[in-house]
Design a protein around this motif. Sequence first.
Motif, PDB file in Angstrom:
ATOM      1  N   PHE A  98       0.835  -1.195   0.000  1.00 45.41           N
ATOM      2  CA  PHE A  98       0.000   0.000   0.000  1.00 45.41           C
ATOM      3  C   PHE A  98       0.875   1.252   0.000  1.00 45.41           C
ATOM      4  N   GLU A  99       1.951   1.230   0.782  1.00 40.58           N
ATOM      5  CA  GLU A  99       2.849   2.394   0.802  1.00 40.58           C
ATOM      6  C   GLU A  99       3.541   2.573  -0.539  1.00 40.58           C
ATOM      7  N   ALA A 102       1.119   4.000  -2.865  1.00 44.92           N
ATOM      8  CA  ALA A 102       0.772   5.388  -2.537  1.00 44.92           C
ATOM      9  C   ALA A 102       1.856   6.357  -3.008  1.00 44.92           C
ATOM     10  N   THR A 108       0.714   1.852  -9.492  1.00 43.92           N
ATOM     11  CA  THR A 108      -0.539   1.160  -9.192  1.00 43.92           C
ATOM     12  C   THR A 108      -1.242   0.775 -10.479  1.00 43.92           C
ATOM     13  N   ASN A 161      -6.750   1.924  -2.983  1.00 46.16           N
ATOM     14  CA  ASN A 161      -5.628   2.665  -2.400  1.00 46.16           C
ATOM     15  C   ASN A 161      -5.053   3.647  -3.420  1.00 46.16           C
ATOM     16  N   LEU A 164      -6.462   7.271  -3.565  1.00 42.69           N
ATOM     17  CA  LEU A 164      -6.196   8.291  -2.554  1.00 42.69           C
ATOM     18  C   LEU A 164      -5.533   9.488  -3.221  1.00 42.69           C
ATOM     19  N   ARG A 172      -0.488  11.263   1.308  1.00 44.85           N
ATOM     20  CA  ARG A 172      -0.998  10.076   0.631  1.00 44.85           C
ATOM     21  C   ARG A 172      -0.496   8.810   1.319  1.00 44.85           C
ATOM     22  N   SER A 176      -2.677   6.060   3.196  1.00 43.48           N
ATOM     23  CA  SER A 176      -2.518   4.694   2.733  1.00 43.48           C
ATOM     24  C   SER A 176      -2.254   3.744   3.904  1.00 43.48           C
TER      25      SER A 176
END
Length: 189
Positions: A98-99, A102, A108, A161, A164, A172, A176
């Motif tokens: 997720f990081e 982000a 992504t 995610n 965001l 962000r 996240s």
Amino acid sequence: MLDRLPQNLRSDALDNRERILAAARVVFAAEGLDVPMREIARRAGVGPATLYRHFPTRQALATEALAEQMYACHAVVEEGLADPDPWHGLCIVIEKLFELHARSRGFTTAFTSAFPHALDLAAIRAQALTSLAELTRRAKDTGHLRSDFVLDDLILMLMANGGLHSTSTNARVAASGRFAALAIRAFRA
């Protein structure tokens, strides 16, 4: 990636190529993959013809610009798989992925198959997903992961995610992290 370059690239051509890649990484991370190629050329300080000489398509540019992140993603999944506690390993993977996502909007999109025919990214992505499937199977076997969990649930959360939005990367990443914690709670048996 450099091993596929012609061996006779002049130093100025190699410098242009590296500037294009650096600009693409920054732009793709901040704004996603839909940024006009002319804008990437402008930020790299080269003309569009120079950009297209090195990268004839957006897919070719994105594949190379995001390759490091795809390798990092695969390494995160392998780290989780190596954890003796599969649930803990899965939680670490979720938090770190997720990081990573982000920090780069473009990554992504690429990871969730914007460029499914980019062979380099597709192969690494497939390896990461195979390892992730094994990790989730193990986490289910421990009873910590919901029995109805499917890998597409995690991909869906990664896509969410990616939605965001914030003017700063730090904001962000913080959002996240909170979203990752919510996802982990949702996936817990």
